[in-house]
Design an enzyme around this catalytic site. Structure first.
Site, PDB file in Angstrom:
ATOM      1  N   LYS A 206     -25.952 -31.792  43.235  1.00  0.00           N
ATOM      2  CA  LYS A 206     -24.953 -30.838  42.707  1.00  0.00           C
ATOM      3  C   LYS A 206     -24.907 -31.608  41.125  1.00  0.00           C
ATOM      4  O   LYS A 206     -24.703 -30.664  40.106  1.00  0.00           O
ATOM      5  CB  LYS A 206     -23.456 -31.367  43.021  1.00  0.00           C
ATOM      6  CG  LYS A 206     -22.351 -30.635  42.334  1.00  0.00           C
ATOM      7  CD  LYS A 206     -22.336 -29.272  42.092  1.00  0.00           C
ATOM      8  CE  LYS A 206     -21.419 -28.594  41.147  1.00  0.00           C
ATOM      9  NZ  LYS A 206     -20.054 -28.633  41.896  1.00  0.00           N
ATOM     10  N   LYS A 274     -16.161 -33.975  33.220  1.00  0.00           N
ATOM     11  CA  LYS A 274     -16.218 -35.102  34.525  1.00  0.00           C
ATOM     12  C   LYS A 274     -17.699 -35.133  35.153  1.00  0.00           C
ATOM     13  O   LYS A 274     -18.104 -36.177  35.315  1.00  0.00           O
ATOM     14  CB  LYS A 274     -14.962 -34.791  35.274  1.00  0.00           C
ATOM     15  CG  LYS A 274     -15.002 -35.613  36.246  1.00  0.00           C
ATOM     16  CD  LYS A 274     -15.425 -35.510  37.788  1.00  0.00           C
ATOM     17  CE  LYS A 274     -15.205 -33.998  38.063  1.00  0.00           C
ATOM     18  NZ  LYS A 274     -15.649 -33.852  39.534  1.00  0.00           N
TER      19      LYS A 274
END
Length: 338
Positions: A206, A274
């Site tokens: 990811k 983030k």
């Protein structure tokens, strides 16, 4: 005669579904076994609520919990059962999912007060759809393994549209046996499930995905600003290049929203920022040089610092517009001064 039939018509096709009574009964038993898994879902945000809804639509008994009540009530009206805490949900399910903002949130929901880990049954499976640090996923894998609970890190890609349509790409780290047990649930939310490797490997995949997503968003913003500054219609430029080597998901989906003045989130810029923080921290840990990603991380960080963090990640275009003194799409509305 059979050989002639084979030459003319080819090999007989296999039927996708059972064609005799015995096979059909076995098929029914396998389907029933899959949907007999009781599922819990914690974290009903922009992505989580849609994912949980698709699990429910697939026929799985579902318990849900969220910090805010409206999303829980919405799913309860559709047939979900409500838990009073992470621990309450965990004790009632065979498979527990979380979808939370960051590593500390997942660790708190699992191991904090009234945490899910305190009531997860031996032999159950924990699946995390959040995007968190690979090191945090490895910690969860280890700690739950000590309780004989299997843990899978299974972050997703595809945005809010993929979550709603059940077409997410799911990248999984953890034990293959645990993945096969929960695969029917994962297929209710996604179009592809890839076992990347051991615990934490899904989060590495990811992070790699977010490197590419950020690069595409920034590159798209640059080409739009470049075209505008050169006096050429950016929309025509996009139409000209997206059929060639520049074609990508970002150019297929995002420009029309931007040209219409729509910068509302599918995936928020603050979450992109983030995720890039996770990428850069992990890169430093393993000594991986990421010069362009470092620049992109700064661009998304500046969005958060200037109050644009709740816009779509494609709205990184706005930072480039400010730097270039131009604007793409409809002129922004301004509130007249009193």
């Amino acid at each position: 005669m059979w050989i002639l039939h084979f030459i003319l018509l080819g090999k007989p096709k296999k039927h996708p579904y059972p064609t005799n009574q015995c096979s059909f009964q076995l098929f029914e038993k396998m389907s029933a076994a899959a949907t007999s898994l009781t599922v819990g879902y914690i974290g009903l945000g922009l992505m989580g609520k849609s994912i949980a809804r698709n699990i429910l639509k697939a026929g799985f008994p579902l318990f849900v919990f969220n910090r805010s009540r409206p999303a829980m009530d919405e799913l309860a009206a559709e047939g979900a059962k409500l838990g009073s805490s992470p621990a309450d949900v965990a004790q009632q399910v065979d498979v527990l999912f979380t979808n939370l903002p960051d590593s500390p949130d997942v660790l708190e929901v699992l191991f904090g007060r009234n945490g899910a880990a305190s009531t997860l049954r031996q032999g159950s499976v924990f699946v995390d759809n959040s995007t968190i640090k690979p090191s945090a996923a490895q910690e969860i894998y280890r700690r739950l393994g000590e309780q004989r609970v299997s843990a899978l890190d299974a972050p997703v890609s595809g945005g809010d549209i993929g979550a709603r349509n059940g077409t997410l790409s799911i990248m999984v780290g953890g034990d293959a046996d645990a993945l096969e047990r929960v695969r029917p649930v994962l297929m209710a939310m996604g179009k592809s499930v890839t076992h990347v490797g051991p615990g934490g490997a899904g989060q590495v995949a990811k992070a790699a995905n977010q490197i590419m997503v950020a690069a595409q968003m920034v590159a798209m913003g640059e080409l739009l600003v470049f075209s505008q500054k050169c006096g050429v219609d950016p929309e025509r430029v996009v139409n000209a290049i997206k059929g060639g080597a520049a074609q990508c998901w970002t150019l297929d989906v995002k420009p029309q929203r931007l040209f219409a003045g729509n910068r509302e989130p599918g995936f928020k810029a603050c979450m992109q920022s983030k995720d890039l923080g996770i990428v850069m921290e992990t890169a430093r840990e393993f000594g991986a040089p990421l010069p362009m990603t470092a620049v992109n991380a700064q661009l998304f960080s500046s969005m958060c610092q200037t109050g644009q963090g709740n816009k779509d990640n494609s709205a990184v275009l706005g930072v480039l517009e400010q730097l270039s003194g131009t604007h793409v799409g409809p002129a922004p509305t301004t509130t007249p001064s009193a």
